[in-house]
Scaffold this motif. Sequence first.
Motif, PDB file in Angstrom:
ATOM      1  N   PHE A  29      -9.420   1.902 -15.081  1.00 40.94           N
ATOM      2  CA  PHE A  29      -9.666   1.618 -13.875  1.00 40.94           C
ATOM      3  C   PHE A  29      -8.338   1.165 -12.937  1.00 40.94           C
ATOM      4  O   PHE A  29      -8.254   1.732 -11.911  1.00 40.94           O
ATOM      5  CB  PHE A  29     -10.407   0.121 -13.666  1.00 40.94           C
ATOM      6  N   SER A  30      -7.207   0.824 -13.490  1.00 44.88           N
ATOM      7  CA  SER A  30      -5.952   0.256 -13.154  1.00 44.88           C
ATOM      8  C   SER A  30      -5.205   1.349 -12.890  1.00 44.88           C
ATOM      9  O   SER A  30      -4.066   1.637 -11.791  1.00 44.88           O
ATOM     10  CB  SER A  30      -5.400  -0.588 -13.697  1.00 44.88           C
ATOM     11  N   ASN A  31      -5.702   2.960 -13.263  1.00 48.19           N
ATOM     12  CA  ASN A  31      -5.045   4.192 -12.853  1.00 48.19           C
ATOM     13  C   ASN A  31      -5.421   4.578 -11.392  1.00 48.19           C
ATOM     14  O   ASN A  31      -4.765   5.667 -10.935  1.00 48.19           O
ATOM     15  CB  ASN A  31      -5.168   4.896 -13.767  1.00 48.19           C
ATOM     16  N   TYR A  32      -6.601   3.788 -10.663  1.00 47.45           N
ATOM     17  CA  TYR A  32      -7.099   4.675  -9.703  1.00 47.45           C
ATOM     18  C   TYR A  32      -6.962   3.585  -8.475  1.00 47.45           C
ATOM     19  O   TYR A  32      -7.103   2.613  -8.425  1.00 47.45           O
ATOM     20  CB  TYR A  32      -8.494   4.733 -10.078  1.00 47.45           C
ATOM     21  N   ALA A  33      -6.351   4.594  -7.197  1.00 44.81           N
ATOM     22  CA  ALA A  33      -6.648   3.732  -5.918  1.00 44.81           C
ATOM     23  C   ALA A  33      -8.144   3.792  -5.728  1.00 44.81           C
ATOM     24  O   ALA A  33      -8.711   4.635  -5.989  1.00 44.81           O
ATOM     25  CB  ALA A  33      -5.925   4.521  -4.959  1.00 44.81           C
ATOM     26  N   MET A  34      -8.543   2.762  -5.019  1.00 40.06           N
ATOM     27  CA  MET A  34      -9.737   2.690  -4.663  1.00 40.06           C
ATOM     28  C   MET A  34     -10.012   2.678  -3.161  1.00 40.06           C
ATOM     29  O   MET A  34      -9.377   2.105  -2.470  1.00 40.06           O
ATOM     30  CB  MET A  34     -10.669   1.161  -5.228  1.00 40.06           C
ATOM     31  N   GLY A  35     -11.152   3.100  -2.831  1.00 44.77           N
ATOM     32  CA  GLY A  35     -11.432   3.118  -1.265  1.00 44.77           C
ATOM     33  C   GLY A  35     -13.025   2.760  -1.108  1.00 44.77           C
ATOM     34  O   GLY A  35     -13.928   3.110  -1.746  1.00 44.77           O
ATOM     35  N   TRP A  36     -13.246   1.930   0.083  1.00 44.20           N
ATOM     36  CA  TRP A  36     -14.690   1.943   0.453  1.00 44.20           C
ATOM     37  C   TRP A  36     -14.597   2.751   1.830  1.00 44.20           C
ATOM     38  O   TRP A  36     -13.902   2.712   2.466  1.00 44.20           O
ATOM     39  CB  TRP A  36     -14.731   0.458   0.944  1.00 44.20           C
ATOM     40  N   PHE A  37     -15.671   3.466   1.791  1.00 46.70           N
ATOM     41  CA  PHE A  37     -16.195   4.623   2.855  1.00 46.70           C
ATOM     42  C   PHE A  37     -17.401   4.073   3.382  1.00 46.70           C
ATOM     43  O   PHE A  37     -18.249   3.510   2.575  1.00 46.70           O
ATOM     44  CB  PHE A  37     -16.062   5.884   2.396  1.00 46.70           C
ATOM     45  N   ARG A  38     -17.773   4.482   4.533  1.00 48.32           N
ATOM     46  CA  ARG A  38     -19.182   4.277   4.947  1.00 48.32           C
ATOM     47  C   ARG A  38     -19.516   5.506   6.004  1.00 48.32           C
ATOM     48  O   ARG A  38     -18.900   6.344   6.445  1.00 48.32           O
ATOM     49  CB  ARG A  38     -19.235   3.060   5.950  1.00 48.32           C
TER      50      ARG A  38
END
Length: 123
Positions: A29-38
């Motif tokens: 998980f820590s290898n990934y940038a994360m985004g919240w989209f709508r």
Amino acid sequence: QVQLVESGGGLVQAGGSLRLSCDASGRTFSNYAMGWFRQAPGKERMLVAGISQDGATTRYADSVKGRFTISRDNAKNTVYLQMNSLEPEDAAVYYCAARRLSLSPRSDVYDYWGQGTQVTVSS
């Protein structure tokens, strides 16, 4: 493969709060940038908030600055979106997404997506 599962959506009155969670499994998980989209009906999917792999960098859509906060817990493989002072315009399906490279506002560059969670805001 990374599997993403969102939770925490629901119906809330205008001015209220919700906290969305996105649980990740699969690769690191820590290898990934994360985004919240709508995405609201008839509208394009847009980045609401994003966070870098180490959590040091965040970015927000102008419409949510000061009201929403993104955070992550790499030990729990979870990213959160705290949403305060919700407005009817915030109503949409909210998706979390993971990107192996750097944080980006473009939805087409994310590698993995959750199934989405509905947020409804009554006026």
